[in-house]
Design a protein around this motif. Structure first.
Motif, mmCIF file in Angstrom:
data_model
loop_
_atom_site.group_PDB
_atom_site.id
_atom_site.type_symbol
_atom_site.label_atom_id
_atom_site.label_comp_id
_atom_site.label_asym_id
_atom_site.label_seq_id
_atom_site.Cartn_x
_atom_site.Cartn_y
_atom_site.Cartn_z
ATOM 1 N N LYS A 101 0.827 -1.204 0.000
ATOM 2 C CA LYS A 101 0.000 0.000 0.000
ATOM 3 C C LYS A 101 0.864 1.259 0.000
ATOM 4 C CE LYS A 101 -3.811 -2.209 2.472
ATOM 5 N NZ LYS A 101 -4.555 -2.271 3.752
ATOM 6 N N GLU A 106 3.982 0.078 -3.137
ATOM 7 C CA GLU A 106 3.623 -0.787 -4.262
ATOM 8 C C GLU A 106 4.709 -1.833 -4.536
ATOM 9 O OE1 GLU A 106 2.452 1.414 -7.676
ATOM 10 O OE2 GLU A 106 0.719 2.316 -6.691
ATOM 11 N N ASP A 113 -4.030 -4.728 -6.334
ATOM 12 C CA ASP A 113 -4.886 -3.715 -5.711
ATOM 13 C C ASP A 113 -6.249 -4.259 -5.291
ATOM 14 O OD1 ASP A 113 -2.933 -1.797 -6.020
ATOM 15 O OD2 ASP A 113 -3.664 -1.161 -7.977
#
Length: 324
Positions: free
Chosen positions: A191, A194, A293
């Motif tokens: 988060k 990445e 994601d």
């Protein structure tokens, strides 16, 4: 129920082999605010948060089936208000009057968590006292002595619980609890920065046949040897853990889908070519999933597990990458 069990300072639950609640002691009822009639006949999973149900299916049930007991499992139960309460659980299967029971004891972890919070608060008070310099030296010395005492107590508790909570007793590698903490850490890094990572779930092919043919002692040796192989081959930043029963997990840091599948296939080859004592030959099936994601803690485990079962369905001794 014997009155000593009913009022002993730990929770007690007795289940039948369908994991339905037969008896529950007064201590557990007080902790969870239920009454006895509300719990009797319920399935034990009715009291578990979703993530803990996965622990039961992947670890608790296999352990009860193979070993007839579970030692020091970190678990959460819902109370009547829907609040999650942490416990350390021990469970064992018993026979009495021709019937089988599963008895569970539960020790609350909330006090230890509160104790750590209290210690941090006390340290803040000490720092404020030094900054303000408006307290007498004697009072400061008393506070310092109390903090030092609590630090030693906490250190002793911490060392003992780390040994119990983070290490698999049989294989000596990380256990499921430590794996979950590392998974959360990897998700946080993803988060923030990445940084990609992947998950492997590894299951021994036909492990029940090993136990049935050679006995559980040889089965334990196989688990230990496999743990050694996985650990020795893993990158220093990888997290190798026993997930439960004959399943292992590996968190691969900074690893994309292509690299994860290649590593998994190398594990297949390495394990299949290993000179296994007593049983001579062993293979594993592997499921791979890469975090993105759209993933969370539950879905990446689910996707790796689906890929694992695809490997099983396709003939075992292979690795499968989860694809949407």
């Amino acid at each position: 129920m014997d009155s000593r069990i009913n009022f002993m300072p730990c929770g007690f639950i007795s289940l039948n082999l369908e994991y339905q609640i037969l008896e529950v002691n007064d201590t557990f009822l007080k902790w969870t605010q239920y009454n006895s009639d509300e719990l009797k006949g319920k399935h034990i999973e009715d009291l578990l948060p979703p993530g803990n149900k996965l622990i039961f299916h992947s670890y608790f049930y296999p352990c009860m089936t193979m070993h007839e007991q579970v030692d020091e499992l970190y678990i959460h139960f819902f109370n009547k208000d829907g609040e999650s309460i942490p416990f350390i659980m021990n469970a064992k299967r018993y026979e009495g009057n021709g019937k089988y029971f599963i008895d569970i004891t539960l020790v609350q972890m909330k006090k230890r968590i509160d104790y750590e919070r209290e210690l941090r608060h006390t340290k803040v008070l000490l720092e404020d006292a030094y900054a303000e310099k408006n307290r007498a030296f004697e009072q400061l010395q008393q506070i310092y002595n109390e903090i030092e005492k609590k630090q030693f107590q906490l250190l002793a508790i911490h060392n003992e619980l780390v040994e119990i909570s983070n290490t698999d007793k049989l294989t000596g590698i990380a256990n499921r609890r430590f794996f979950q903490m590392q998974l959360e850490a990897h998700m946080e890094q993803y988060k923030l920065k990445e940084i990609p990572f992947s998950l492997l779930i590894i299951d021994i092919d036909h492990f029940k046949q090993v136990n049935d043919t050679y006995g559980h002692h040889v089965g334990d040796i196989v688990l230990t040897h496999l743990a050694i192989i996985l650990k020795e081959y893993a990158h220093p930043t990888d997290t190798v853990a026993r997930f439960g029963g004959e399943e292992f997990t590996i968190l691969l840091g900074n690893t994309n889908e292509k690299k994860a599948l290649r590593i998994a296939q190398q594990y297949n080859e390495l394990i299949a070519q290993y000179n296994w004592p007593t049983i001579n030959h062993l293979t594993v099936s592997i499921g791979c999933a890469t975090f993105n994601d759209l993933e969370n803690e539950e879905t990446i485990l689910q996707h790796a597990d689906e890929a694992l079962y695809q490997s099983k369905r396709n003939g075992r001794n292979q690795a499968t990458l989860y694809k949407v």
